[in-house]
Design an enzyme around this catalytic site. Structure first.
Site, short mmCIF file in Angstrom:
data_model
loop_
_atom_site.label_atom_id
_atom_site.label_comp_id
_atom_site.label_asym_id
_atom_site.label_seq_id
_atom_site.Cartn_x
_atom_site.Cartn_y
_atom_site.Cartn_z
N GLY A 144 0.80 -1.24 0.00
CA GLY A 144 0.00 0.00 0.00
C GLY A 144 0.83 1.27 0.00
O GLY A 144 0.62 2.15 0.84
N SER A 159 0.10 5.94 -1.36
CA SER A 159 -0.22 7.18 -0.61
C SER A 159 0.04 6.98 0.88
O SER A 159 0.37 5.87 1.33
CB SER A 159 -1.69 7.57 -0.83
OG SER A 159 -2.53 6.58 -0.28
N GLY A 160 -0.10 8.06 1.62
CA GLY A 160 -0.16 8.03 3.08
C GLY A 160 1.03 7.40 3.78
O GLY A 160 2.19 7.62 3.46
N ILE A 161 0.71 6.56 4.77
CA ILE A 161 1.72 6.00 5.67
C ILE A 161 2.71 5.10 4.91
O ILE A 161 3.92 5.20 5.10
CB ILE A 161 1.02 5.21 6.82
CG1 ILE A 161 0.17 6.18 7.67
CG2 ILE A 161 2.02 4.47 7.68
CD1 ILE A 161 -0.74 5.51 8.70
N GLY A 162 2.20 4.25 4.02
CA GLY A 162 3.06 3.33 3.27
C GLY A 162 4.06 4.10 2.42
O GLY A 162 5.25 3.75 2.37
N ASP A 169 -1.51 -6.65 -5.02
CA ASP A 169 -2.86 -6.43 -4.48
C ASP A 169 -3.05 -7.45 -3.35
O ASP A 169 -3.05 -8.66 -3.61
CB ASP A 169 -3.89 -6.66 -5.60
CG ASP A 169 -5.33 -6.48 -5.13
OD1 ASP A 169 -5.56 -6.46 -3.90
OD2 ASP A 169 -6.22 -6.36 -5.99
N SER A 227 -4.11 -0.29 14.48
CA SER A 227 -4.72 1.02 14.78
C SER A 227 -5.05 1.04 16.27
O SER A 227 -5.18 -0.03 16.89
CB SER A 227 -6.01 1.14 13.98
OG SER A 227 -6.81 2.19 14.48
N TYR A 263 -14.76 -1.57 10.73
CA TYR A 263 -13.31 -1.26 10.61
C TYR A 263 -12.60 -1.68 11.90
O TYR A 263 -11.57 -2.37 11.85
CB TYR A 263 -13.12 0.24 10.35
CG TYR A 263 -11.66 0.66 10.38
CD1 TYR A 263 -10.81 0.33 9.32
CD2 TYR A 263 -11.13 1.37 11.46
CE1 TYR A 263 -9.46 0.70 9.35
CE2 TYR A 263 -9.79 1.74 11.49
CZ TYR A 263 -8.96 1.41 10.43
OH TYR A 263 -7.63 1.77 10.46
N LYS A 290 -9.59 -4.62 12.69
CA LYS A 290 -8.31 -4.37 13.35
C LYS A 290 -8.21 -5.21 14.65
O LYS A 290 -7.13 -5.71 14.97
CB LYS A 290 -8.12 -2.88 13.64
CG LYS A 290 -8.01 -2.01 12.38
CD LYS A 290 -6.73 -2.30 11.59
CE LYS A 290 -6.52 -1.32 10.45
NZ LYS A 290 -5.30 -1.60 9.66
N1 LIG Z 1 -5.03 7.47 8.59
C1 LIG Z 1 -5.39 7.08 9.78
O1 LIG Z 1 -6.02 7.83 10.55
C2 LIG Z 1 -5.01 5.72 10.27
C3 LIG Z 1 -4.65 4.69 9.40
N2 LIG Z 1 -4.34 3.46 9.92
C4 LIG Z 1 -3.95 2.36 9.03
O2 LIG Z 1 -2.81 2.75 8.28
C5 LIG Z 1 -2.76 2.01 7.07
C6 LIG Z 1 -2.46 2.95 5.92
O3 LIG Z 1 -3.51 3.88 5.78
P1 LIG Z 1 -3.30 5.41 5.36
O4 LIG Z 1 -1.96 5.62 4.82
O5 LIG Z 1 -3.77 6.26 6.45
O6 LIG Z 1 -4.41 5.52 4.20
P2 LIG Z 1 -4.32 5.75 2.62
O7 LIG Z 1 -5.72 5.62 2.15
O8 LIG Z 1 -3.56 6.98 2.32
O9 LIG Z 1 -3.45 4.51 2.12
C7 LIG Z 1 -3.93 3.21 2.07
C8 LIG Z 1 -3.09 2.43 1.08
O10 LIG Z 1 -3.57 1.08 1.06
C9 LIG Z 1 -3.70 0.71 -0.29
N3 LIG Z 1 -4.61 -0.40 -0.53
C10 LIG Z 1 -5.95 -0.47 -0.31
N4 LIG Z 1 -6.41 -1.67 -0.70
C11 LIG Z 1 -5.35 -2.38 -1.18
C12 LIG Z 1 -5.17 -3.66 -1.73
N5 LIG Z 1 -6.21 -4.49 -1.90
N6 LIG Z 1 -3.93 -4.07 -2.09
C13 LIG Z 1 -2.87 -3.24 -1.94
N7 LIG Z 1 -2.97 -1.98 -1.46
C14 LIG Z 1 -4.20 -1.57 -1.08
C15 LIG Z 1 -4.14 1.98 -1.01
O11 LIG Z 1 -3.94 1.83 -2.40
P3 LIG Z 1 -4.85 2.51 -3.55
O12 LIG Z 1 -4.20 3.83 -3.79
O13 LIG Z 1 -4.72 1.58 -4.71
O14 LIG Z 1 -6.23 2.61 -3.00
C16 LIG Z 1 -3.19 2.96 -0.34
O15 LIG Z 1 -1.92 2.91 -0.92
C17 LIG Z 1 -4.10 1.27 6.96
O16 LIG Z 1 -3.91 -0.07 7.34
C18 LIG Z 1 -4.98 1.99 7.99
O17 LIG Z 1 -5.97 1.13 8.50
C19 LIG Z 1 -4.34 3.21 11.25
C20 LIG Z 1 -4.68 4.19 12.14
C21 LIG Z 1 -5.07 5.50 11.71
C1 LIG Z 2 -11.57 9.54 20.83
C2 LIG Z 2 -13.00 9.95 20.71
C3 LIG Z 2 -13.66 10.03 19.53
C4 LIG Z 2 -13.10 9.77 18.19
C5 LIG Z 2 -12.04 9.12 17.85
C6 LIG Z 2 -11.59 8.95 16.50
C7 LIG Z 2 -12.28 9.61 15.40
C8 LIG Z 2 -10.53 8.16 16.30
C9 LIG Z 2 -10.02 7.82 15.01
C10 LIG Z 2 -9.08 6.90 14.88
C11 LIG Z 2 -8.64 6.44 13.60
C12 LIG Z 2 -8.97 7.15 12.37
C13 LIG Z 2 -8.00 5.26 13.53
C14 LIG Z 2 -7.68 4.63 12.32
O1 LIG Z 2 -7.33 3.47 12.31
C15 LIG Z 2 -15.10 10.42 19.48
C16 LIG Z 2 -15.93 9.22 19.15
C17 LIG Z 2 -15.32 11.48 18.44
C18 LIG Z 2 -15.59 11.03 20.79
C19 LIG Z 2 -15.10 10.34 21.97
C20 LIG Z 2 -13.62 10.30 22.01
#
Ligand SMILES: NC(=O)C1=CN([C@@H]2O[C@H](COP(=O)(O)OP(=O)(O)OC[C@H]3O[C@@H](n4cnc5c(N)ncnc54)[C@H](OP(=O)(O)O)[C@@H]3O)[C@@H](O)[C@H]2O)C=CC1
Ligand SMILES: CC1=C(/C=C/C(C)=C/C=C/C(C)=C/C=O)C(C)(C)CCC1
Length: 302
Positions: free
Chosen positions: A10, A13-16, A64, A141, A154, A158
């Site tokens: 992955g 984008s993002g974390i990866g 994938d 997460s 979701y 996790k």
């Molecule tokens: N952002 C947040 O608040 C948090 C995120 N996380 C976790 O961090 C991880 C990364 O997320 P984040 O960077 O935030 O989100 P993004 O949406 O920016 O990145 C997600 C990545 O996963 C890829 N992906 C999705 N489905 C597949 C698949 N079937 N095969 C291969 N790649 C795939 C996407 O690819 P494509 O571009 O093709 O869709 C993308 O590159 C996730 O596991 C998420 O659950 C955990 C806590 C908080």
């Molecule tokens: C803490 C907290 C809240 C929301 C937390 C959120 C939104 C966390 C998101 C975490 C993510 C995005 C994790 C991804 O894996 C509420 C319910 C608003 C109110 C009560 C306290």
């Protein structure tokens, strides 16, 4: 000298993406990163961020996590199928009232966040066990430890991967293979953007008007406040993960955001679970505007 081979899922984008770039740009050039994504048409951002490491310490591959053949082909394409560090990062979110979400959409979340990780581990772990070495990292997460309202499926995906890893980590210890969970709170990535888009789009068929109101007018603003006040950057998560990779004895659980520790502590402080449920209820339904003002004041004075 051979460098640790790191494979990340992955990376479009993002974390990866940030993990791939940070490891590839390691000053001592200690890693070779195979940055994978399911669609190479989305490679431009990564290639640009990788700069001159692209083709040197960073290479690209298609993968994938939901497709057996794609996973096998990618790993078969690596010399001796040798992966030292596997970072399972690919994942998708899902928010909304359960009654309004088709089961097929829920299955996609489990197929990616749970079975996707297992598919990768099944392909890479046997060779690590044979070699008596390797490190498997799973981006879980805080929602793998504490559920958040309207994130039911979701969070369940996790929790499921956390349970799976708790079991496997014990066996892997016998083979000198390390397993680590990274547990971020909110992070500013496309994940957040997709969540906001999804809420706007979701008409919530099958959910009653009160539930839709709690979702859109109570949960969403509070959730945005939390993202604004506590949100980390993908670089914060990449930095934390690099530390875990480089630790002499890596921890199993790694919360990236210390501001979330009290939420997790509350869960373990009361084994009946009532404390967490009532605290969350209170924070969401009775303290929404107080939380909004406090979080904003925190931001202004920080
Ligand atoms: N952002 C947040 O608040 C948090 C995120 N996380 C976790 O961090 C991880 C990364 O997320 P984040 O960077 O935030 O989100 P993004 O949406 O920016 O990145 C997600 C990545 O996963 C890829 N992906 C999705 N489905 C597949 C698949 N079937 N095969 C291969 N790649 C795939 C996407 O690819 P494509 O571009 O093709 O869709 C993308 O590159 C996730 O596991 C998420 O659950 C955990 C806590 C908080
Ligand atoms: C803490 C907290 C809240 C929301 C937390 C959120 C939104 C966390 C998101 C975490 C993510 C995005 C994790 C991804 O894996 C509420 C319910 C608003 C109110 C009560 C306290």
């Amino acid at each position: 000298m051979s460098f640790p081979m790191v494979l990340i899922t992955g990376c479009s984008s993002g974390i990866g993406l940030r993990m791939a770039v940070m490891l590839a740009k390691d000053e001592q050039k200690r890693y070779h990163v195979i940055a994978t994504m399911r669609d190479l048409k989305r490679k431009d951002k990564l290639v640009e961020a990788a700069g001159d490491t692209y083709g040197k310490t960073l290479s690209l591959a298609v993968l994938d996590v939901c497709n057996d053949e794609s996973v096998k082909q990618c790993i078969d394409g690596i010399k001796d199928r040798h992966v030292d560090v596997l970072i399972n990062n690919a994942g998708i979110g899902l928010v909304g009232p359960v009654e309004s979400i088709p089961i097929e959409e829920m299955k996609k979340v489990f197929e990616t966040n749970f079975f996707g990780v297992i598919r990768m581990i099944k392909e890479v772990m046997p060779d690590m066990k044979k070699r008596r070495g390797g490190h498997i990292i799973v981006v879980s997460s805080v929602m793998g430890l504490q559920g958040v309202v309207f994130n039911d499926v979701y969070a369940a995906s996790k929790f499921a991967i956390e349970g799976f890893c708790e079991c496997l980590a014990v066996q892997l210890l016998k083979f000198n293979v390390t397993l680590s969970l990274i547990e971020p709170g909110p992070v500013h990535t496309e994940f957040e953007v997709k969540m906001i888009e999804e809420v706007k789009k979701r008409e919530c068929p099958g959910a009653d008007p009160d539930t839709v109101h709690y979702f859109k007018d109570v949960y969403l603003p509070s959730s945005l406040d939390i993202f604004e006040a506590l949100g980390q950057t993908p670089d914060d998560i990449a930095k934390c993960t690099k530390k875990v990779i480089e630790a002499s004895s890596p921890r199993f659980r790694n919360l990236t955001n210390p501001l979330y520790s009290p939420i997790v502590a509350m869960k373990y402080a009361d084994e009946t679970g009532s404390l967490s449920i009532h605290a969350f209820y209170h924070m969401l339904f009775n303290m929404g505007s107080l939380m909004h003002n406090t979080l904003h004041r925190m931001l202004v004075y920080s």
